[in-house]
Design a protein around this motif. Structure first.
Motif, PDB file in Angstrom:
ATOM      1  N   ALA A 144       7.488   0.266   8.137  1.00  0.00           N
ATOM      2  CA  ALA A 144       7.654   0.565   6.709  1.00  0.00           C
ATOM      3  C   ALA A 144       8.350   1.906   6.513  1.00  0.00           C
ATOM      4  O   ALA A 144       9.194   2.049   5.627  1.00  0.00           O
ATOM      5  N   ALA A 145       8.021   2.887   7.341  1.00  0.00           N
ATOM      6  CA  ALA A 145       8.667   4.199   7.255  1.00  0.00           C
ATOM      7  C   ALA A 145      10.165   4.050   7.528  1.00  0.00           C
ATOM      8  O   ALA A 145      10.999   4.602   6.801  1.00  0.00           O
ATOM      9  N   TRP A 188       0.847  -1.184   0.000  1.00  0.00           N
ATOM     10  CA  TRP A 188       0.000   0.000   0.000  1.00  0.00           C
ATOM     11  C   TRP A 188       0.883   1.236   0.000  1.00  0.00           C
ATOM     12  O   TRP A 188       1.968   1.234   0.570  1.00  0.00           O
ATOM     13  N   ARG A 189       0.414   2.300  -0.629  1.00  0.00           N
ATOM     14  CA  ARG A 189       1.147   3.570  -0.673  1.00  0.00           C
ATOM     15  C   ARG A 189       0.744   4.402   0.532  1.00  0.00           C
ATOM     16  O   ARG A 189      -0.437   4.631   0.775  1.00  0.00           O
ATOM     17  N   ILE A 190       1.728   4.857   1.290  1.00  0.00           N
ATOM     18  CA  ILE A 190       1.492   5.646   2.489  1.00  0.00           C
ATOM     19  C   ILE A 190       2.042   7.052   2.275  1.00  0.00           C
ATOM     20  O   ILE A 190       3.164   7.218   1.794  1.00  0.00           O
ATOM     21  N   SER A 191       1.252   8.055   2.642  1.00  0.00           N
ATOM     22  CA  SER A 191       1.692   9.449   2.589  1.00  0.00           C
ATOM     23  C   SER A 191       1.593  10.038   3.983  1.00  0.00           C
ATOM     24  O   SER A 191       0.582   9.857   4.663  1.00  0.00           O
ATOM     25  N   LEU A 192       2.649  10.732   4.407  1.00  0.00           N
ATOM     26  CA  LEU A 192       2.655  11.465   5.670  1.00  0.00           C
ATOM     27  C   LEU A 192       2.867  12.941   5.329  1.00  0.00           C
ATOM     28  O   LEU A 192       3.788  13.274   4.590  1.00  0.00           O
ATOM     29  N   ASP A 211       6.105   2.838   0.475  1.00  0.00           N
ATOM     30  CA  ASP A 211       5.264   1.650   0.385  1.00  0.00           C
ATOM     31  C   ASP A 211       5.278   0.898   1.707  1.00  0.00           C
ATOM     32  O   ASP A 211       6.273   0.901   2.426  1.00  0.00           O
ATOM     33  N   CYS A 212       4.158   0.235   1.993  1.00  0.00           N
ATOM     34  CA  CYS A 212       4.031  -0.576   3.195  1.00  0.00           C
ATOM     35  C   CYS A 212       3.443  -1.922   2.785  1.00  0.00           C
ATOM     36  O   CYS A 212       2.348  -1.983   2.224  1.00  0.00           O
TER      37      CYS A 212
END
Length: 118
Positions: free
Chosen positions: A29-30, A4-8, A19-20
């Motif tokens: 993942a970060a 999954w694509r993660i945005s912070l 990505d996670c």
């Protein structure tokens, strides 16, 4: 395996994406992507890794205290225990930092060359 694509994103407008993998915590993942995000207990108990979920959904790898969640805004997610079930976007009130993954020996060698040039 799904990713999954993660945005912070934070208030000053800084944003990172990574990505996670399915089943991996967002915090892990970060770190794998080279970002240091706030965390202390890594069990969802302290709340220091809390972020606001803007889009997407998560599950928790282990139960987070209901008492802890009750004191937080409705969209609060503890990144140390959260694993995404789809692409997610989070906002934070804290800044992350970039982890230098260059081996120490290479960093030391590079630093020595820079000092000789001055």
């Amino acid at each position: 395996m799904k990713h999954w694509r993660i945005s912070l994103a934070n208030d000053p407008g800084a944003k990172v994406e990574f990505d996670c993998a399915q089943g991996m915590t967002i915090h892990a993942a970060a770190r794998d992507a080279g970002y240091r995000v706030r965390a202390s207990c890594k069990s969802g108990g302290c709340g220091i890794c809390a972020a606001t979920l803007r889009s997407g959904s998560v599950d928790y790898v282990s139960p987070v205290s209901k008492a802890k969640l009750e004191g937080c805004p409705p969209a609060t997610v503890f990144l140390c225990q959260a694993t995404p079930t789809q692409d997610c976007c989070f906002s934070t009130d804290w800044q992350w930092s970039v982890i230098d993954k260059t081996p120490l020996s290479r960093r030391m060698a590079t630093a020595g060359k820079e000092n000789k040039e001055e």
